[in-house]
Design a protein around this motif. Sequence first.
Motif, short mmCIF file in Angstrom:
data_model
loop_
_atom_site.label_atom_id
_atom_site.label_comp_id
_atom_site.label_asym_id
_atom_site.label_seq_id
_atom_site.Cartn_x
_atom_site.Cartn_y
_atom_site.Cartn_z
N ASP A 163 1.30 -1.01 -0.11
CA ASP A 163 -0.47 0.24 -0.03
C ASP A 163 0.54 1.05 -0.16
O ASP A 163 1.77 1.67 1.18
CB ASP A 163 -0.69 0.40 0.84
CG ASP A 163 -1.98 1.07 0.85
OD1 ASP A 163 -1.43 1.61 0.60
OD2 ASP A 163 -2.74 0.78 2.14
N SER A 165 -0.25 4.12 -1.42
CA SER A 165 -1.49 5.38 -1.32
C SER A 165 -1.43 6.49 -0.88
O SER A 165 -0.56 6.83 0.47
CB SER A 165 -3.12 4.80 -1.00
OG SER A 165 -2.71 4.10 0.13
N ASP A 191 -2.07 -0.57 -4.27
CA ASP A 191 -2.74 0.18 -3.71
C ASP A 191 -1.71 1.56 -4.35
O ASP A 191 -0.66 1.68 -3.34
CB ASP A 191 -3.32 0.24 -2.36
CG ASP A 191 -4.52 1.43 -2.11
OD1 ASP A 191 -4.46 2.13 -2.78
OD2 ASP A 191 -5.16 1.63 -0.95
N SER A 193 -4.11 5.04 -4.63
CA SER A 193 -4.74 5.73 -5.00
C SER A 193 -4.32 6.57 -4.62
O SER A 193 -3.16 6.98 -3.79
CB SER A 193 -5.93 5.09 -4.60
OG SER A 193 -5.42 4.77 -3.07
N HIS A 217 -5.18 -7.91 -7.79
CA HIS A 217 -5.87 -6.41 -7.45
C HIS A 217 -4.83 -4.95 -7.53
O HIS A 217 -3.66 -4.89 -6.78
CB HIS A 217 -6.64 -6.32 -5.89
CG HIS A 217 -7.13 -5.43 -5.25
ND1 HIS A 217 -7.23 -4.89 -5.27
CD2 HIS A 217 -8.56 -5.99 -5.26
CE1 HIS A 217 -7.73 -3.50 -4.97
NE2 HIS A 217 -8.58 -5.12 -4.26
N ASP A 219 -5.71 -0.48 -7.33
CA ASP A 219 -6.42 0.42 -6.59
C ASP A 219 -5.10 1.42 -7.26
O ASP A 219 -4.28 1.66 -6.63
CB ASP A 219 -6.76 0.97 -5.77
CG ASP A 219 -7.15 1.64 -5.13
OD1 ASP A 219 -7.67 2.48 -6.23
OD2 ASP A 219 -7.85 1.77 -4.18
N SER A 221 -6.88 5.16 -8.39
CA SER A 221 -8.16 5.84 -8.28
C SER A 221 -7.94 7.29 -8.45
O SER A 221 -6.41 7.54 -6.89
CB SER A 221 -9.11 5.61 -7.15
OG SER A 221 -9.12 5.10 -6.41
N HIS A 245 -9.09 -7.72 -10.33
CA HIS A 245 -9.80 -5.78 -9.92
C HIS A 245 -8.66 -5.13 -10.61
O HIS A 245 -7.80 -4.55 -9.82
CB HIS A 245 -9.89 -6.25 -8.08
CG HIS A 245 -10.64 -5.43 -7.91
ND1 HIS A 245 -10.26 -3.60 -7.68
CD2 HIS A 245 -11.56 -5.52 -6.36
CE1 HIS A 245 -11.06 -3.31 -6.61
NE2 HIS A 245 -11.81 -4.50 -6.71
N ASN A 247 -9.15 -0.51 -10.22
CA ASN A 247 -10.15 0.55 -9.55
C ASN A 247 -9.49 1.65 -10.30
O ASN A 247 -8.19 2.60 -10.38
CB ASN A 247 -9.88 1.03 -8.46
CG ASN A 247 -11.24 1.92 -7.01
OD1 ASN A 247 -11.25 2.79 -7.74
ND2 ASN A 247 -10.89 1.76 -6.42
N SER A 249 -11.29 4.52 -9.88
CA SER A 249 -12.91 5.89 -10.01
C SER A 249 -11.60 7.16 -9.74
O SER A 249 -10.69 7.54 -9.79
CB SER A 249 -12.84 5.44 -8.94
OG SER A 249 -13.93 4.25 -9.13
N ASN A 251 -10.27 9.53 -11.57
CA ASN A 251 -9.33 9.88 -12.90
C ASN A 251 -9.90 10.58 -14.59
O ASN A 251 -9.37 10.30 -15.12
CB ASN A 251 -9.05 8.48 -13.20
CG ASN A 251 -7.91 7.96 -12.24
OD1 ASN A 251 -6.88 8.46 -12.40
ND2 ASN A 251 -7.39 6.80 -11.88
N LEU A 275 -14.01 -0.57 -11.40
CA LEU A 275 -14.38 0.58 -10.97
C LEU A 275 -14.51 1.56 -11.84
O LEU A 275 -12.54 2.06 -11.64
CB LEU A 275 -14.12 0.90 -8.92
CG LEU A 275 -14.24 -0.77 -8.52
CD1 LEU A 275 -13.70 -0.41 -6.68
CD2 LEU A 275 -16.00 -1.24 -8.45
#
Length: 432
Positions: A163, A165, A191, A193, A217, A219, A221, A245, A247, A249, A251, A275
């Motif tokens: 992570d 983010s 992640d 994000s 996975h 992310d 976003s 997965h 993501n 969102s 963007n 997403l």
Amino acid sequence: DTESDQELESDGKKKFSKHMSIAEVYLEACKLVGVVPVSYFIRNHSSPTMTLTYHGLGPLGCKALAIALVSDVHIRTLELAYNRVQAEGVKYLAELLRANFTIQHLDLSNNHVKSEGAEHVAKMLMDSISLKSIKLSGNGFLDDDAKHFTEALSTNFRIKDLDLSHNKFCGKGGEYLGQLLANNEGVEVLDLSWNHLRMKGAVAFSAGLKVNTMLKHLDLSWNGFGNEGALAMGEALKFNNTLVHLNLSNNCITNEGVSMLCRGLDYNETLRVLLLAYNAVTVEGALALVNVVKNSPKTALEQINICNVLVNENFVSLLELTCQEHPGLDVQYEGVGGFIAQKSPKRIDPMKVIQDYLDKRKLRLWDFFRNIDKDGTMRVPVTDFRKAVQQSSIPLSRFQIEELIHRLDRGRTGMVDYRMGNEHCVTACRHL
């Protein structure tokens, strides 16, 4: 050994013996470095999860903790978010993880580590043989710091969950992180994000995703990808065969970007969840996404989130047709609006349809909702409610289901309150 190794080892030999308990070692270590002991640690040091979030440890508190945990064999998850451990504290934790082979999950989010501590983090990532996941969110890392992490993870494939983010990675950071994806064969969850990759960083990062064979996975976003980033991501999805997965969102992606993303989705056979919430997408982009599922027999897409998009009846009809071949597909959109070619001859209240269905089976409305609500909270997620109604034999179209959801979730909370459903049903029955 480094200077910090020698200091930690020297401190440990001054006061401690092998016969002391972890709690006793910790208390002595706190005296040695001059900090107040954390009572929660003393009471729970035998637990597999140690949560010390918001305990004001600081660098020296981390040093005392590191001394105590060198020989610990119980704690597998160590949560240290919001403790302002800074670079110095990370240095002590890095040395701890060279000796402790039990800790597998570490949370260092929001600890003011910054660039000064990035090399210590990299050393931790490189040397630890037990660590499987690490959270480094909100630590003010810059582009050049990503280089250290990339170099460390080019040899350590044991980290599965990373992570990063809420940091400050921009275009150059995206390039380094793309190299991480291209070279690393361990990370499965990433992640990124709330960074600043934007177009340049998105293109470089997507190049690494294109050849990655482990990530499942991702992310991304809140990174300002724009349509150029969507194009690059679409190209990556043509070749990537592990991601399930994604993501994207928030963007700044428009219908044009969705169209370019769909070109990659046409070839992709593994992505299940996409997403795209809170982008500048309209019903045109929504139609393109559903058409990908309809026209791609090998697609794995099960969930598409465009929850801010207002669609029309043409979209709902296409979605119903697509779901005949892909019954597990769940598309989350804001609602049905836009123009209607002609007025429907008669509107059928969906709550009345449910009530008639239950009456024939001598069931109450409460029984239906309670079968979905396993916890008895009288509130269920919109996704669970939608799936339950679709999988039942209640004769409701998707259009009617979405109308019902909007009536039972007026605040757009993502939760259906079925107490409200009972009130709606009573009202409907009085008027019909």
